[in-house]
Write an enzyme that holds these catalytic residues in place. Structure first.
Site, PDB file in Angstrom:
ATOM      1  N   SER A 195     -24.760 -13.417  26.453  1.00  0.00           N
ATOM      2  CA  SER A 195     -24.677 -11.956  26.449  1.00  0.00           C
ATOM      3  C   SER A 195     -25.219 -11.292  25.198  1.00  0.00           C
ATOM      4  O   SER A 195     -25.607 -10.129  25.243  1.00  0.00           O
ATOM      5  CB  SER A 195     -23.226 -11.532  26.651  1.00  0.00           C
ATOM      6  OG  SER A 195     -22.402 -12.007  25.605  1.00  0.00           O
ATOM      7  N   HIS A 223     -23.739 -12.411  33.291  1.00  0.00           N
ATOM      8  CA  HIS A 223     -24.976 -11.649  33.096  1.00  0.00           C
ATOM      9  C   HIS A 223     -26.140 -12.203  33.908  1.00  0.00           C
ATOM     10  O   HIS A 223     -27.257 -11.710  33.794  1.00  0.00           O
ATOM     11  CB  HIS A 223     -25.341 -11.611  31.616  1.00  0.00           C
ATOM     12  CG  HIS A 223     -24.493 -10.680  30.813  1.00  0.00           C
ATOM     13  ND1 HIS A 223     -24.744  -9.330  30.735  1.00  0.00           N
ATOM     14  CD2 HIS A 223     -23.371 -10.902  30.067  1.00  0.00           C
ATOM     15  CE1 HIS A 223     -23.831  -8.756  29.967  1.00  0.00           C
ATOM     16  NE2 HIS A 223     -22.984  -9.699  29.551  1.00  0.00           N
ATOM     17  N   LYS A 254     -20.749  -5.786  36.295  1.00  0.00           N
ATOM     18  CA  LYS A 254     -22.036  -5.589  35.647  1.00  0.00           C
ATOM     19  C   LYS A 254     -23.070  -5.206  36.707  1.00  0.00           C
ATOM     20  O   LYS A 254     -23.086  -4.069  37.159  1.00  0.00           O
ATOM     21  CB  LYS A 254     -22.415  -6.821  34.833  1.00  0.00           C
ATOM     22  CG  LYS A 254     -21.457  -7.043  33.657  1.00  0.00           C
ATOM     23  CD  LYS A 254     -21.807  -8.235  32.820  1.00  0.00           C
ATOM     24  CE  LYS A 254     -20.965  -8.309  31.561  1.00  0.00           C
ATOM     25  NZ  LYS A 254     -19.511  -8.385  31.776  1.00  0.00           N
TER      26      LYS A 254
END
Length: 412
Positions: A195, A223, A254
């Site tokens: 990240s 991610h 996300k």
């Protein structure tokens, strides 16, 4: 009649029991890394308003623009009207709704696994899983740059922790050889996408090690979900490693645009987590609106692949322009970014935070990140590209990055 609540007044005499916290905050201020939370006034979009200022937003994890997608909003409203505002209980007592099961079945099919369980956040998914599947007689081999939720889960498990150098598969094998004949299970764990630096974990090569030494293989795809692989299926799909990763963790907050985390794997793994994962056992389940919006998001991933194509096109352009302008975007003192996460490495914490503040004043939201989130001397402004940024917005942001960098001495 409207009741007005007055804010509590400060006691006349300050208690000293938490004075050590005040001292630590004072130290952060002196070091230039103290910050205040910025408040979003509208939707989480490519351009939005923070603290009343209109800025180009390069700090959000909203990779595919799903936070503000009409279909997610419609699904959330419809579910609220049908099922109510909340679930009213933990999953194991009375809080498992049909819509929760539908979401888990949807994710399992998307990730090509037997089963899935949804947690309240990606953090609790990681921490709750690692801490429940291992014990003090076991071993964890963890990348040195793994996410804090992995680190916390490892500590909670009481297993013996071995940390291998970042993405160094040879070092991981060296550590495995040292404990090969020790009793207890061995777990190899890595982020799919890291990240802070935006580089991709060597999932395929670590899976090779897991098979060679009989270890459990685990990947945190927070991610990578919605970013890597076919239609955003993540790092396991990106490397063609289906069936070789025992535990896949992902997030719904996300690229998916809503809230929560999930764990995918065998039916036995998921049933075990139903019974033993403490965040699952002791937290009220998601509101139906959240589950519905997540289901809608996975439908969009399947039906609108052009969003991921735009994301990668924008990412390639933005990275190249930053590099051409002379910024350190990783690969020298830090790992090289390979994803829409692009750090601008500055090094010094105070200079980094000052640069971030100046960018905000000029019209770009790009958050400064310093120690302890990243090591000393590796402070950076972390940028995240999305599919919804236009080329005009990207060019405008680049102009601001360069002009402010020259004014502050970041660039000559």
């Amino acid at each position: 009649m409207t009741t007005t609540f007055e804010p509590a007044t400060m006691p006349a005499v300050k208690r000293q029991q938490l004075a050590h916290l005040t001292a630590q905050m004072d130290a952060l201020k002196q070091g230039g890394t103290y910050f205040k939370l910025r408040v979003l006034d509208d939707e989480q979009g490519p351009v939005c308003s923070y603290d009343g200022r209109r800025v180009i937003n390069l700090s959000s994890n909203n990779y595919l623009g799903l936070c503000e997608h009409p279909k997610l909003k419609e699904a959330a409203i419809a579910a609220t009207q049908k099922y109510g505002a909340g679930s009213g209980a933990v999953r194991t007592i009375a809080g498992t709704m049909r819509i929760h099961m539908e979401l888990e079945e949807k994710i399992a099919a998307f990730k090509n696994v037997e089963a899935c369980v949804v947690f309240q956040s990606g953090f609790t998914a990681n921490a709750g899983t690692v801490s429940s599947i291992l014990g003090k007689e076991d071993f964890i081999l963890s990348d040195e740059l793994n996410h804090a939720s992995i680190i916390d889960g490892a500590r909670l498990s009481r297993a013996k922790i071995k940390v291998f150098r970042h993405k160094d598969v040879a070092h991981a094998e060296e550590l495995l050889r040292e404990i090969e004949n020790e009793p207890g299970r061995k777990l190899i764990i890595t982020d799919g996408v890291f990240s802070m630096d935006g580089d991709i974990g060597p999932v395929d090569k670590l899976a090779d090690l897991a098979e060679k030494y009989g270890a459990i293989m685990m990947v945190d795809d927070a991610h990578a979900s919605g970013v890597l692989g076919r239609n955003g299926r993540g790092s396991v799909d990106h490397f063609g490693a289906h069936g070789r990763v025992d535990v896949q963790v992902g997030t719904l907050s996300k690229a998916i645009g809503s809230l929560g985390g999930y764990v995918c794997g065998s039916r036995d793994l998921i049933d075990y987590l139903y019974h033993r994962a403490r965040p699952f056992l002791f937290s009220t389940s998601h509101p139906p609106s959240v589950a519905a919006s997540c289901i809608a998001a996975f439908d969009i991933l399947e039906n609108e692949p052009e969003r991921i194509e735009r994301l990668w096109s924008n990412t390639a352009y933005f990275k190249q322009q930053l590099a051409d302008a002379g910024f350190d975007v990783g690969g020298v003192t830090t790992p090289k970014s390979e994803t829409p996460i692009t750090p601008i490495i500055i090094g010094d914490g105070r200079r980094t935070m000052d640069y971030s503040k100046a960018l905000f004043e000029a019209g770009v939201m790009a958050t400064g990140i310093a120690f302890p989130t990243v090591p000393e001397g590796r402070a950076r402004v972390r940028t995240i590209m999305t599919s919804e940024h236009t080329r005009e917005q990207i060019d405008q942001a680049l102009e601001i990055f360069v002009s402010v960098a020259k004014k502050t001495g970041i660039l000559s």
